[in-house]
Design an enzyme around this catalytic site. Sequence first.
Site, PDB file in Angstrom:
ATOM      1  CG  ASN A  17       3.529  87.413  78.422  1.00 25.38           C
ATOM      2  OD1 ASN A  17       3.561  88.624  78.266  1.00 25.38           O
ATOM      3  ND2 ASN A  17       4.295  86.586  77.721  1.00 25.38           N
ATOM      4  N   PRO A  44      12.176  78.307  71.911  1.00 24.40           N
ATOM      5  CG  PRO A  44      12.455  79.339  69.843  1.00 24.40           C
ATOM      6  CD  PRO A  44      11.484  78.519  70.646  1.00 24.40           C
ATOM      7  CG  PHE A  66      14.499  93.713  80.343  1.00 27.54           C
ATOM      8  CD1 PHE A  66      15.171  94.139  79.207  1.00 27.54           C
ATOM      9  CD2 PHE A  66      13.987  94.663  81.213  1.00 27.54           C
ATOM     10  CE1 PHE A  66      15.325  95.499  78.941  1.00 27.54           C
ATOM     11  CE2 PHE A  66      14.130  96.012  80.960  1.00 27.54           C
ATOM     12  CZ  PHE A  66      14.806  96.432  79.822  1.00 27.54           C
TER      13      PHE A  66
HETATM   14  O1  C5P Z   1      14.277  83.166  81.397  1.00 30.16           O
HETATM   15  P1  C5P Z   1      13.504  84.446  81.464  1.00 30.16           P
HETATM   16  O2  C5P Z   1      12.261  84.427  80.650  1.00 30.16           O
HETATM   17  O3  C5P Z   1      13.257  84.966  82.832  1.00 30.16           O
HETATM   18  O4  C5P Z   1      14.506  85.502  80.796  1.00 30.16           O
HETATM   19  C1  C5P Z   1      14.140  86.802  80.504  1.00 30.16           C
HETATM   20  C2  C5P Z   1      15.001  87.339  79.406  1.00 30.16           C
HETATM   21  O5  C5P Z   1      15.189  86.377  78.392  1.00 30.16           O
HETATM   22  C3  C5P Z   1      14.383  88.526  78.736  1.00 30.16           C
HETATM   23  O6  C5P Z   1      15.424  89.343  78.249  1.00 30.16           O
HETATM   24  C4  C5P Z   1      13.614  87.886  77.571  1.00 30.16           C
HETATM   25  O7  C5P Z   1      13.413  88.791  76.512  1.00 30.16           O
HETATM   26  C5  C5P Z   1      14.535  86.763  77.189  1.00 30.16           C
HETATM   27  N1  C5P Z   1      13.889  85.565  76.668  1.00 30.16           N
HETATM   28  C6  C5P Z   1      14.020  85.258  75.345  1.00 30.16           C
HETATM   29  N2  C5P Z   1      13.461  84.098  74.848  1.00 30.16           N
HETATM   30  C7  C5P Z   1      12.778  83.277  75.661  1.00 30.16           C
HETATM   31  C8  C5P Z   1      12.626  83.578  77.026  1.00 30.16           C
HETATM   32  C9  C5P Z   1      13.183  84.730  77.508  1.00 30.16           C
HETATM   33  O8  C5P Z   1      14.650  86.028  74.605  1.00 30.16           O
HETATM   34  N3  C5P Z   1      12.245  82.176  75.165  1.00 30.16           N
END
Ligand code: C5P
Length: 409
Positions: free
Chosen positions: A209, A304, A324
């Site tokens: 990304n 995960p 975030f």
């Molecule tokens: O669910 P989403 O991706 O929108 O959530 C964002 C937050 O979750 C961010 O703090 C990101 O670093 C964390 N995150 C994570 N592991 C993932 C997906 C998101 O730590 N697999």
Amino acid sequence: MLSGKRILLIVTGGIAAYKTPDLVRRLKERGAAVRCVLTAGGAQFVTPLALGAVSGDKVYQDLFDLTDEQEMGHIQLSRDADLLLVAPASADVMAKMAGGLASDLATTALLATDKPVLIAPAMNVRMWEHAATQANLETLKSRGVGVIGPDDGDMACGEFGPGRMTEPLDIVQAVIDFFSRGRPLAGKHALVTSGPTHEPIDPVRYIANRSSGKQGHAIASALAALGARVTLVTGPVALTDPAGVATVHVETARDMLAACTEALPADIAVCAAAVADWRTADAAPEKMKKDGKALPSLSLAENPDILAALSTGGDKRPALVVGFAAETEKVIDHARAKLAKKGCDWICANDVSPETGTFGGDSNRVHLVTGDGVEDWPQSSKARVAETLAQRIADHFAAAAQSVDQTSE
Ligand code: C5P
């Protein structure tokens, strides 16, 4: 006030260099031991003899001086210091620091150091205001470099405005403040995730990304500047590792989770990484070939969730877990939902719709969503957002410590 503190003063080219013997004298009067590095430009304005006489130490000038290297290698120069102070800091040295150049003894010592660095810029007002210098300044701040001044005033070049080196006594005060400033997060371990993850499709292709890692790296630096021991776990980014931060490089979400788990226990976790939600269920062991027949299809598996895993980590759960939420609509509502779903304590919600330029850009607008409500922070540089968050974290721990004190009275 500064007794026992060892300062490596780096004097670069600029008329203000003539004030540095006075600066050395005043630092020494307050108990500091000062050793000087003088660049070729600096030596046009102040002599090594003058700096040597006031510092009472050898003045180092040449990277490839054999005797110097035998007596005191350039790495040792910064190892032996508690603080590197660049005064005056020219536009040129700031650019070299931002770009990671090591073209002379001063820049090599600055690149090789993991010690705190303060700079006192001094240059013509137009050079100071130039977009390149301002961009370099932001880069340096995001890496935790402290900036003293510059002051407004009449300049040697006949112009007026910001760019004049802060007066020696005020620089001394800034150094005293630096050392006496509470390092409010001293003794705390902070874990920060940053950057994207790369999920392999085959040995040469991956899912990724647009995350640059700028915000996460700036947060790691800002927490370190407040005294925290910081472990930064980062996906692939085009950034240098922040000074004074233990940086672990990973590629995939699963590697990132493993590195985070390994880094525990931590008091603080800030998950700023844009972790890929999905990986390919089975990455091909060899490069997939175009055979002109059926198009390949990818079957995906869920990665995960590192933030959720840290938030529900039982005994090892950090006392404060911050996530975030990058959203393109209904930013606050989605952030609130995320706070509940992931079980973290705070969410920094930000609008990443393409028109905001947040992803990959240098500025950010954050709404801090906590159990107590929402704080709207102004749009500012990622470095400034990081400093605000780090200070907010320090305030949180200070308030928690105070309430423990009051209950035990
Ligand atoms: O669910 P989403 O991706 O929108 O959530 C964002 C937050 O979750 C961010 O703090 C990101 O670093 C964390 N995150 C994570 N592991 C993932 C997906 C998101 O730590 N697999």
